[in-house]
Design a protein around this motif. Structure first.
Motif, short mmCIF file in Angstrom:
data_model
loop_
_atom_site.label_atom_id
_atom_site.label_comp_id
_atom_site.label_asym_id
_atom_site.label_seq_id
_atom_site.Cartn_x
_atom_site.Cartn_y
_atom_site.Cartn_z
N THR A 26 11.07 -64.19 47.14
CA THR A 26 11.72 -63.12 46.37
C THR A 26 10.92 -62.78 45.12
O THR A 26 10.17 -63.60 44.58
CB THR A 26 13.14 -63.50 45.93
OG1 THR A 26 13.09 -64.70 45.15
CG2 THR A 26 14.07 -63.70 47.11
N ILE A 28 9.78 -58.91 42.51
CA ILE A 28 9.61 -57.46 42.55
C ILE A 28 8.51 -57.07 43.53
O ILE A 28 7.71 -57.92 43.94
CB ILE A 28 9.28 -56.87 41.16
CG1 ILE A 28 8.00 -57.51 40.59
CG2 ILE A 28 10.45 -57.05 40.20
CD1 ILE A 28 7.45 -56.78 39.38
N ASP A 29 8.46 -55.79 43.89
CA ASP A 29 7.44 -55.27 44.80
C ASP A 29 6.05 -55.42 44.21
O ASP A 29 5.87 -55.28 43.01
CB ASP A 29 7.67 -53.78 45.06
CG ASP A 29 8.67 -53.55 46.17
OD1 ASP A 29 9.03 -54.54 46.84
OD2 ASP A 29 9.09 -52.39 46.35
N LYS A 33 3.84 -61.16 47.65
CA LYS A 33 4.68 -62.00 48.53
C LYS A 33 4.14 -61.96 49.97
O LYS A 33 3.98 -62.99 50.61
CB LYS A 33 6.14 -61.51 48.51
CG LYS A 33 6.76 -61.50 47.11
CD LYS A 33 8.25 -61.21 47.15
CE LYS A 33 8.62 -59.84 47.63
NZ LYS A 33 8.22 -58.74 46.72
N ASP A 123 10.70 -56.76 53.05
CA ASP A 123 11.92 -56.05 52.65
C ASP A 123 13.07 -56.38 53.60
O ASP A 123 13.71 -55.49 54.18
CB ASP A 123 11.70 -54.53 52.60
CG ASP A 123 10.70 -54.15 51.54
OD1 ASP A 123 10.72 -54.77 50.46
OD2 ASP A 123 9.89 -53.23 51.78
N THR A 151 10.80 -61.38 52.99
CA THR A 151 10.60 -61.03 51.58
C THR A 151 11.71 -60.09 51.13
O THR A 151 12.25 -59.32 51.92
CB THR A 151 9.24 -60.35 51.32
OG1 THR A 151 9.27 -59.01 51.79
CG2 THR A 151 8.10 -61.09 51.96
N GLU A 153 13.60 -58.45 47.11
CA GLU A 153 13.53 -58.50 45.65
C GLU A 153 14.43 -59.63 45.13
O GLU A 153 14.01 -60.44 44.32
CB GLU A 153 13.94 -57.15 45.06
CG GLU A 153 13.50 -57.04 43.62
CD GLU A 153 13.42 -55.59 43.13
OE1 GLU A 153 13.21 -54.68 43.95
OE2 GLU A 153 13.58 -55.39 41.92
N HIS A 154 15.67 -59.67 45.61
CA HIS A 154 16.60 -60.72 45.19
C HIS A 154 17.19 -61.39 46.44
O HIS A 154 17.44 -60.71 47.42
CB HIS A 154 17.78 -60.14 44.40
CG HIS A 154 17.36 -59.25 43.28
ND1 HIS A 154 16.85 -59.75 42.11
CD2 HIS A 154 17.37 -57.91 43.16
CE1 HIS A 154 16.55 -58.73 41.32
NE2 HIS A 154 16.86 -57.61 41.92
N ASP A 157 20.29 -59.86 47.95
CA ASP A 157 20.22 -58.68 48.81
C ASP A 157 20.39 -59.04 50.28
O ASP A 157 20.46 -58.16 51.14
CB ASP A 157 18.87 -57.96 48.64
CG ASP A 157 18.64 -57.48 47.22
OD1 ASP A 157 19.64 -57.30 46.50
OD2 ASP A 157 17.48 -57.31 46.83
N SER A 204 3.71 -55.71 38.39
CA SER A 204 3.41 -55.53 39.81
C SER A 204 1.95 -55.14 39.99
O SER A 204 1.51 -54.11 39.49
CB SER A 204 4.31 -54.44 40.40
OG SER A 204 3.77 -53.94 41.61
#
Ligand SMILES: [Zn+2]
Length: 332
Positions: A26, A28-29, A33, A123, A151, A153-154, A157, A204
């Motif tokens: 996890t 940010i984009d 990752k 994602d 993968t 972000e959180h 999710d 990022s």
């Protein structure tokens, strides 16, 4: 927190050999990752007597993962052509159940040649509950010689049932210093542009790379000049500016981000000129800052935020763009 921490964790897992069959990365984009998942797959399958090598971009610094980066397998994985490294990403806004079913059929068989097959679901939040539940069975009863990398972000999710079956590794935003150094050393970006892109990237690497892209860099200069010039233009020319934004729909999100940072910088310039983000465009920022009041810059920032929201709700983009242009020209 240092970006290399998760990579060291992965290297440690590999060295100990207690490899879980599913990972959740996890963060940010654009902080590496997916690249880390590929590096792990390389380390599991590399043919050479291995030494530490940097990951294929975009991860600054050495990964600590043992792979050569040059053998046939490493090269095929880096190029995305290895049949045993399967990548899935959202199409549109969703990863549909059809893709997951196809995947499950594929991984029921042994890998073609890899010691460890890797399935990278980027994602993974984009899986609808149906797709996530289908995947869940594979996570519970893992197919032979297969590693899953999800993968997001959180972690929040994803379905908790999915998260609980994965080894969760957090990737932190990369520090501006590190990104700036990376852009200079590996992409030949000059110092000021690198520093500026790093400050605007929010940690990022992918975003920083996009910001230093030459055509985008040129757009940034153009937008900054337009922001200062619009208030003195007649309305038809203001609407022509809206038309130009409107014609390049795919980039409008990026442009709004650039407009916003210029406006913020114009505010910051009044108090602490040394702290602006667009340090490679100080003339344009200074011009904008000198001609606009704080209140006016604040209204314009609000207008950009409103436009971003309108785009997300698919409201009439022409109307929204024209309204924004008029606001930026102080005509509303
Ligand atoms: Zn290799």
């Amino acid at each position: 927190m240092d970006q290399e921490k998760p990579l060291r964790t992965l290297a440690g897992i590999l060295a100990r050999g207690d490899i879980p069959h599913a990972f959740l990365f996890t963060g940010i984009d654009g902080i590496g990752k997916r690249s880390a998942a590929m590096g792990f797959a390389m380390a599991c399958n590399c043919l050479a007597a291995v030494q530490e090598k940097p990951l294929p971009v975009p991860v600054p610094g050495d990964s600590g993962l043992p792979f050569c980066g040059t053998c046939r397998i490493c090269r095929a994985i880096a190029a995305g052509t290895h049949p045993d490294v399967i990548t899935i990403a959202p199409e549109g806004n969703a990863i549909k159940i059809g893709r997951i079913r196809e995947l499950i059929e594929k991984v029921a068989f042994r890998p073609h040649e890899a010691k460890m097959r890797a399935v990278i679901i980027s994602d993974a939040w984009a899986m609808n509950p149906e797709a996530a539940n289908a995947l869940l069975k594979s996570l519970e009863e893992p197919p032979p010689q297969t590693l899953f990398f999800l993968t997001a972000e959180h972690a929040s999710d994803l379905l908790p049932t999915v998260v609980s079956r994965c080894r969760h590794i957090r990737f932190a935003p990369v520090s501006a210093d590190r990104i700036a150094a990376f852009l200079q050393q590996h992409h030949g970006v000059d110092e000021k542009a690198a520093r500026s892109a790093a400050l605007m990237s929010g940690g990022s690497v992918a975003r920083a790379l996009a910001l230093t892209d030459v055509p985008l860099g040129a757009w940034r200069q153009w937008l900054a000049a337009e922001l200062a010039a619009l208030p003195s233009r007649p309305v038809p020319l203001v609407l022509a500016f809206a038309e130009k934004l409107q014609k390049n729909k795919d980039q409008i999100g990026q442009w709004l981000g650039m407009i916003q940072t210029c406006l913020y910088d114009a505010v910051v310039w009044k108090y602490q000129p040394g702290r602006i983000m667009n340090i490679d465009m100080t003339d344009a920022v200074a011009a904008l800052s000198e001609q606009e009041s704080i209140a006016s810059l604040g209204r314009k920032i609000d207008a950009v935020v409103a436009m971003e929201k309108a785009l997300n709700r698919n409201l009439n983009p022409r109307l929204a763009t024209e309204k924004l242009a008029l606001e930026l020209a102080n005509r509303l």
